[in-house]
Design an enzyme around this catalytic site. Structure first.
Site, short mmCIF file in Angstrom:
data_model
loop_
_atom_site.label_atom_id
_atom_site.label_comp_id
_atom_site.label_asym_id
_atom_site.label_seq_id
_atom_site.Cartn_x
_atom_site.Cartn_y
_atom_site.Cartn_z
N HIS A 60 0.81 -1.21 0.00
CA HIS A 60 0.00 0.00 0.00
C HIS A 60 0.85 1.27 0.00
CE1 HIS A 60 -4.31 -1.38 0.58
NE2 HIS A 60 -3.60 -2.44 0.23
N SER A 102 0.10 -1.22 -6.48
CA SER A 102 0.28 -2.44 -7.26
C SER A 102 1.02 -2.16 -8.56
CB SER A 102 -1.08 -3.06 -7.58
OG SER A 102 -1.64 -3.60 -6.41
N GLU A 155 4.45 -33.95 -0.47
CA GLU A 155 3.27 -33.40 -1.12
C GLU A 155 3.68 -32.75 -2.45
OE1 GLU A 155 0.54 -34.51 0.01
OE2 GLU A 155 -0.40 -32.96 1.21
N LYS A 169 -13.75 -7.24 -9.07
CA LYS A 169 -13.01 -8.11 -10.00
C LYS A 169 -12.30 -9.23 -9.21
CE LYS A 169 -9.93 -7.73 -13.95
NZ LYS A 169 -9.37 -6.83 -14.95
N ASP A 170 -11.67 -8.87 -8.08
CA ASP A 170 -11.03 -9.88 -7.24
C ASP A 170 -12.05 -10.91 -6.74
OD1 ASP A 170 -8.58 -8.74 -7.51
OD2 ASP A 170 -8.46 -7.89 -5.49
#
Lengths: 252, 424
Positions: free
Chosen positions: B217, B221, B289, B245-246
């Site tokens: 922040h 981005s 895994e 959108k997220d």
């Protein structure tokens, strides 16, 4: 270059050593099971027959410590029937007020009665081999149900020249082909209460399905809930896409 | 008062009263309301939020699993099975938690891949990226320890193999392994400390995620062009545009996740996870895994001791090389901002880099395949070539491309990019 060559040489030696595993078991052929797939459910009649096979045959050596008699109501038995089944077994309990251990008839809340008091006793009675607990067997083996069915039906005469160790039995689906368990199921061994023909294949199929249920008793609840969740989520996806498109329309 | 600058004036008196004393609503509006996001971010930018959601799901289901779990070698396996069979919706908790780990890693790997492709590690986001690498390391430790808790064959042998790696360290190795185990074999003290740490580390992750997001922040981005926003025309407010959108991406991701949980809950696990740990019986082949497989392949790629030429004195045993390479493969990501010094961020405008990064993504799956197979023959060679490419890319190709690559012209601004504002 020299290093690459010697690396290749190492790889060649290692791959040349692999034929030691050549006697690896055949892959169990794929069977159709009613509980397979997204919509598959257990065949309760088969589960009941499978339980009968377990009770009359497998239970002589194999424990199912994770199951309780009360779980059997899921197979369609009434609570009364479950009580009767549980009461057939003597369950160790105690100490009582005198400090003594004692045995009492089983109750629905008891875990399945184990054939041996401990693993050492189980080995001692089985020529050193430990019959595995079967509560999770179909989840704990590669190829799960297909494997269990194939082992039960895979006993054969040993091929000429095969060096079978004393006390072991030939099974084409077992790794190394030498299995300590003697052929457990034979044609006509269990007389089904519902009159189903008791071929070897039928008994093997039934007990395999019973073991599948035992390892995943909540499967039907899981798939039922999953279906509702999927319908909800797909609708949710649609709504979100519509909301996003409407919102972003004035941005572009 | 001065923490977030001017306080907003809220019409709701209660909100206003709180905000004047603790400006939480002002902060939320600044950081999640009007917060400017590049308007051209694609769906690859949604995976940070998805990963954070998965972390929340893991912590919630984990706490409920812990309420039903007994950390003792003789009881652990059965207590997990009791959760599956007798606890109300215990099977759902366990399958969400078990598969949640996999989907957390899927989200994080996509998140990292996006960062790599679009150069999100470059100035001014170096520290943001480095905290991300810390999160990855913490996640790996947490996942590994969580995998140990059911005390199955895979648990016990996985712990044995991975902790034994530390014995490759010269002089202190064996002592270190005994110290890690809390004894001379993998036993109850090992399980107890793994349980304690598996409970602790997710909250440490949460703390580092907070720092990661804080740093994000500050810089804002990155975006597909790699060009920083210059005017308000280049950005949209986080809410409602990017948050919606997220949410689209999150809901699709959760749909796939829940599909696996409800219909194929065992697809990503091994059958030996359903057998109790028996220290006397080694499974036929031990694999971790799936999300550890690429690194496991790097560990096993080294098969030859390095000796002083013409003597038999071992300088660097193969096992130590493998251990160093495996840890190095992740640690070197910390230095990525200085290994790749090309001023252009986005792979879209770097014709050579673009293909090298795509090849890295392919390499990741090649290594994964190699890690799943016994270390011999073709899979071993694939693992060795894959490892070679991994290190050559980061240590040779990226530093060279920093200065030698002919970059394509970069758009003047986000809005000037022809691909920016097309209809979706």
């Amino acid at each position: 270059m020299k290093k690459t060559l010697s690396m290749l040489a190492v790889a060649a030696v290692i791959s040349a050593a692999t034929p030691a595993f050549a006697s690896e078991a055949e892959v169990p052929p794929h069977q159709k099971w009613p509980h397979q797939g997204v919509f598959g459910t257990y065949d309760k009649a088969a589960l009941q027959r499978g339980f009968q096979v377990y009770k009359e045959v497998c239970a002589a050596c194999h424990s199912m410590k994770l199951l309780s008699y009360r779980d059997l109501t899921q197979l369609g038995y009434t609570p009364e029937q479950v009580k009767t089944v549980a009461a057939e077994y003597q369950i160790p309990d105690g100490p009582n007020d005198e400090g003594e251990m004692f045995e009492r008839p089983g109750r629905p809340a008891d875990r399945f009665h184990s054939p041996f008091p401990n693993d050492k006793a189980a080995r001692a009675a089985n020529g050193g081999a430990l019959p595995p607990d079967m509560s999770l067997l179909s989840k704990a083996r590669e190829h799960g149900d297909d494997y269990i069915y194939s082992i039960l039906t895979g006993y054969e005469e040993k091929p000429a020249g095969f060096d079978l160790m004393p006390g072991l039995n030939y099974n084409k689906y077992f790794a190394g082909h030498q299995i300590a368990m003697a052929k457990p199921l034979n044609e006509g061994q269990v007389t089904y209460t519902d009159g189903t023909a008791n071929t070897l294949e039928q008994q093997a199929r039934d007990v395999t399905q019973f073991l599948a249920w035992a390892s995943e008793p909540h499967m039907e609840q899981r798939k039922g809930m999953g279906l509702k969740v999927m319908i909800f989520m797909l609708a949710f996806c649609g709504i979100m896409v519509a909301a996003k498109r409407k919102l972003w329309a004035d941005i572009h | 008062m001065a923490h977030f600058g001017e306080n907003k004036n809220f019409s709701n008196p209660v909100v206003n009263w709180i905000d004047n004393r603790l400006p939480i609503f002002t902060m939320l509006i600044k950081e999640y309301g009007v917060f400017p996001m590049p308007r051209n971010v694609n769906y690859m930018w949604s995976f940070g939020g998805i990963a954070m959601t998965m972390l929340g799901i893991m912590i919630l289901t984990g706490i409920m699993m812990a309420m039903n779990y007994t950390p003792h070698t003789t009881l652990a396996f059965d207590s997990v099975e009791r959760t599956m069979r007798d606890v109300n919706f215990g099977w759902l908790l366990r399958y969400i938690h078990m598969n949640g780990a996999s989907f957390f890693f899927i989200a994080v790997y996509i998140h990292i891949a996006r960062g790599l492709f679009y150069g999100s590690y470059k100035k001014p986001r170096e520290l943001l990226w480095m905290f991300g690498v810390v999160i990855l390391l913490l996640m790996m430790a947490t996942a590994f320890m969580g995998y140990a808790l059911p005390w199955s064959q895979m648990s016990g042998w996985g712990v044995t193999v991975i902790t034994s790696m530390f014995s490759a360290i010269p002089l202190v190795g064996d002592g270190l392994v005994t110290w890690l185990w809390g004894g001379f074999s993998v036993d109850n003290p090992t399980l107890n400390r793994f349980y304690a740490l598996h409970f602790l580390l997710p909250f440490v992750i949460l703390g580092v995620v907070f720092i990661h997001v804080w740093a994000l922040h500050v810089t804002g981005s990155n975006n597909p062009t790699g060009v920083e926003p210059k005017t308000p025309a280049d950005t949209v407010p986080f809410a409602p545009y990017v948050s919606t959108k997220d949410s689209v991406a999150l809901v699709f991701f959760l749909t796939i996740f829940l599909g696996v949980v409800f219909f194929y809950p065992l697809a990503l696990t091994e059958v030996d996870h359903f057998r109790k740990f028996d220290p006397m019986q080694t499974p036929a082949h031990i694999v971790p895994e799936w999300y550890f497989l690429p690194f496991y392949a790097i560990l096993r790629a080294f098969t030859m001791d390095i000796t002083i030429p013409f003597t038999t004195v071992v300088l660097l045993p193969a096992k130590l090389q493998g251990v160093l390479a495996m840890f190095g493969s992740i640690i070197l990501l910390v230095f990525l901002p200085w290994l790749d010094r090309n001023p252009v961020k986005s792979g879209r405008f770097r014709p050579v880099f673009k293909w090298c990064i795509w090849l890295l993504f392919v390499d990741f799956f090649v290594l994964m395949y190699s890690g799943a197979k016994p270390p011999e023959g073709l899979p071993l060679i694939m693992g060795q070539l894959g490892t070679l490419y991994y290190f050559v890319l980061f240590l040779v190709i990226l530093p060279v491309l920093s200065f030698k690559e002919k970059n394509l012209p970069v758009p003047a601004s986000i809005s000037a990019d022809p691909g920016c504002c097309k209809k979706h």
